[in-house]
Enzyme design. Structure first.
Site, PDB file in Angstrom:
ATOM      1  N   CYS A   1       0.847  -1.198   0.000  1.00 18.22           N
ATOM      2  CA  CYS A   1       0.000   0.000   0.000  1.00 18.22           C
ATOM      3  C   CYS A   1       0.881   1.247   0.000  1.00 18.22           C
ATOM      4  O   CYS A   1       1.776   1.369   0.835  1.00 18.22           O
ATOM      5  CB  CYS A   1      -0.887  -0.008   1.242  1.00 18.22           C
ATOM      6  SG  CYS A   1      -1.820   1.511   1.432  1.00 18.22           S
TER       7      CYS A   1
ATOM      8  N   CYS B   1      -8.172   0.688  -0.282  1.00 24.41           N
ATOM      9  CA  CYS B   1      -7.571  -0.070   0.831  1.00 24.41           C
ATOM     10  C   CYS B   1      -7.477  -1.516   0.388  1.00 24.41           C
ATOM     11  O   CYS B   1      -8.454  -2.087  -0.102  1.00 24.41           O
ATOM     12  CB  CYS B   1      -8.425   0.052   2.083  1.00 24.41           C
ATOM     13  SG  CYS B   1      -7.869  -1.068   3.379  1.00 24.41           S
TER      14      CYS B   1
ATOM     15  N   CYS C   1      -9.262 -11.902  21.328  1.00 27.21           N
ATOM     16  CA  CYS C   1      -8.645 -11.098  20.269  1.00 27.21           C
ATOM     17  C   CYS C   1      -7.552 -10.212  20.859  1.00 27.21           C
ATOM     18  O   CYS C   1      -7.100  -9.281  20.209  1.00 27.21           O
ATOM     19  CB  CYS C   1      -9.699 -10.266  19.537  1.00 27.21           C
ATOM     20  SG  CYS C   1     -10.642  -9.214  20.639  1.00 27.21           S
TER      21      CYS C   1
END
Ligand code: SAM
Length: 440
Positions: free
Chosen positions: A67, A152, A396
């Site tokens: 990116c 993105c 998480c």
């Protein structure tokens, strides 16, 4: 001051860690075995932070980020490491957190990786800012300033197109963007969700505003996009970092997402939680099922049950499942999902886990999947008090998992297996499944 450093490993959060005369130096965007020239940007008594000026000798797992906005946008932390390298790094982050913070020395299994480490996300929450000259993007790293990210690489291309459309519609209608500093302006977030990162249809676009007003042509324009199945208006009048407010209304089409996981059809209302990686959610459910190892006779308590994904996957293999979830629309989704999937051996209780974990009956297996902050000691005590044969903890956040395992350890429960699953390629986030059993 510019110094030369050799990076030892990558730690939680994604920075590399090096030593400078015995001082720990965190070096974002570095990789294990990198030799770098780096500028010290923060210097405290017991640690420092440095930014890479030049890579003198690259790590064997270093790669070129894909990116163009990598490092500027706050979304990704590990694009400069090859995907195989990221899997090793994440396993070590889990290991390090468990040992250092939890004194848990159970060996960590190899992480289950993603076969598709790009464009895997089914959800993106874009902040909107700029008052009368709105922009829609992502937060610049460590700030609340916006970076314009035209594309993105973590989500479907259709999200970029709908984001661009939203910006156009705001400019056409004169709808203002929210200003979080003085709590003025209107549109706060655009939340896009799709059934799967591959899906080119079924997207639900939620526009979050501060006031009850939303210019009509915005909803009409979004609804006309071929990927969009529904438009939802969420109102969040509070001065808060929370994205969604309590009130939502459907403006057009379908207000719910439809996910499919291990043969289960799952409805998910716009504000309810669902794993952001649909393919890896399936891998996660497989791990939970395997490590729960039910024989068919068990009563299961599924804490933090969301729309019932884990509950319903387990329900086919056990006597009963009781799910507990505090967000009312998610409980309604779970009940609907149980009916649609003919899982009659389930019930869902709308409650705060903290207040009910020990009052719902006797359970052989407890599954828990809390938010990032993990569980309170009282909840862990209540779970231990149920004396389950197995606890499956889905986390998480390895740091809070480590803390909670330490608490459970003091109550006679030990982790017998730790298995990470990579839900979030290119970022430093990692999901972990832990099997916890009464100590022998
Ligand atoms: C990480 S999600 C897990 C959802 C579900 N297990 C899944 O995999 O789809 C955590 C869920 O816990 C819920 N939650 C957060 N705090 C809670 C609490 N104190 N009591 C009950 N539910 C809570 C959230 O609304 C969210 O649905």
């Amino acid at each position: 001051m510019v110094v030369e450093l050799v990076v030892d490993r990558v730690v939680a959060g994604g920075a590399g860690l090096a030593q400078l005369d015995g001082l720990k130096v965190f070096v974002p965007f570095s990789a294990p075995k990198d030799r770098v020239r780096a500028r010290l940007t923060v210097r405290k008594k017991d640690y420092a932070v440095a930014e890479v000026v030049e890579v003198l000798e690259p790590s064997p797992i270093r790669t070129a980020p894909q990116c163009p906005l990598y490092g500027d946008c706050g979304g990704c932390q590990l694009q400069h490491i090859s995907y195989d390298g990221q899997l090793v790094v994440k396993k070590l982050i889990v290991n390090d957190s468990l040992q250092r913070l939890g004194r848990v020395f159970t060996p960590v299994r190899n992480i289950t990786g993603e076969t598709r480490p790009w464009r895997y996300r089914n959800k993106t929450q874009y902040p909107v800012a700029g008052g009368r000259r709105p922009s829609i993007g992502f937060f610049r790293r460590q700030t609340h300033d916006l970076v314009d990210v035209p594309e993105c690489l973590l989500h479907p291309e259709s999200f970029d197109k709908v984001r661009a459309l939203m910006l156009e519609l705001m400019l056409q209608t004169g709808e203002t963007a929210y200003n979080e500093k003085n709590h003025s302006g209107n549109v706060r977030h655009l939340v896009l969700r799709a059934p799967d990162a591959d899906a080119d249809s079924g997207m639900v676009a939620t526009v979050v505003t501060r006031t009850r007003h939303l210019a009509g042509p915005i909803a009409e324009g979004l609804a006309a996009h071929p990927s969009v199945a529904g438009v939802v208006h969420n109102i969040n009048p509070n001065q808060t970092n929370r994205i969604m407010g309590a009130e939502s209304q459907s403006l057009s089409g379908e207000a719910n997402l439809r996910f499919r996981v291990l043969g289960k059809d799952l409805r998910c209302s716009a504000g309810s939680f669902f794993q952001v990686n649909t393919g890896q959610a399936e891998a996660l459910c497989r791990k939970v099922l395997k490590h729960a190892a039910p024989e068919g006779t068990e009563n299961v308590l599924d804490l933090y049950s969301g729309v019932g994904m884990i509950s319903l996957v387990l329900a086919d293999f056990v006597r009963s499942v009781t799910g507990v979830e505090q967000y009312r629309p998610a409980v309604r989704d779970a009940e609907f999902n149980a009916a649609v999937n003919s899982n009659q051996n389930t019930r869902f209780v709308r409650a705060d886990v903290d207040s009910v974990a020990d009052s719902l009956g006797d359970f052989d297996i407890v599954v828990l999947d809390p938010p990032r902050k993990g569980c309170s000691p009282e909840t862990l005590r209540a779970i231990a008090g149920l004396r389950p044969g197995r606890i499956i903890y889905v986390s998480c956040n390895p740091a809070t998992l480590a803390r909670d395992l330490k608490v459970l350890g003091a109550m006679g429960f030990q982790a017998s297996l730790i298995e990470p699953v990579d839900m979030f390629p290119q970022t430093a986030h990692v999901e972990v499944v832990a099997r916890i059993e009464p100590a022998a």
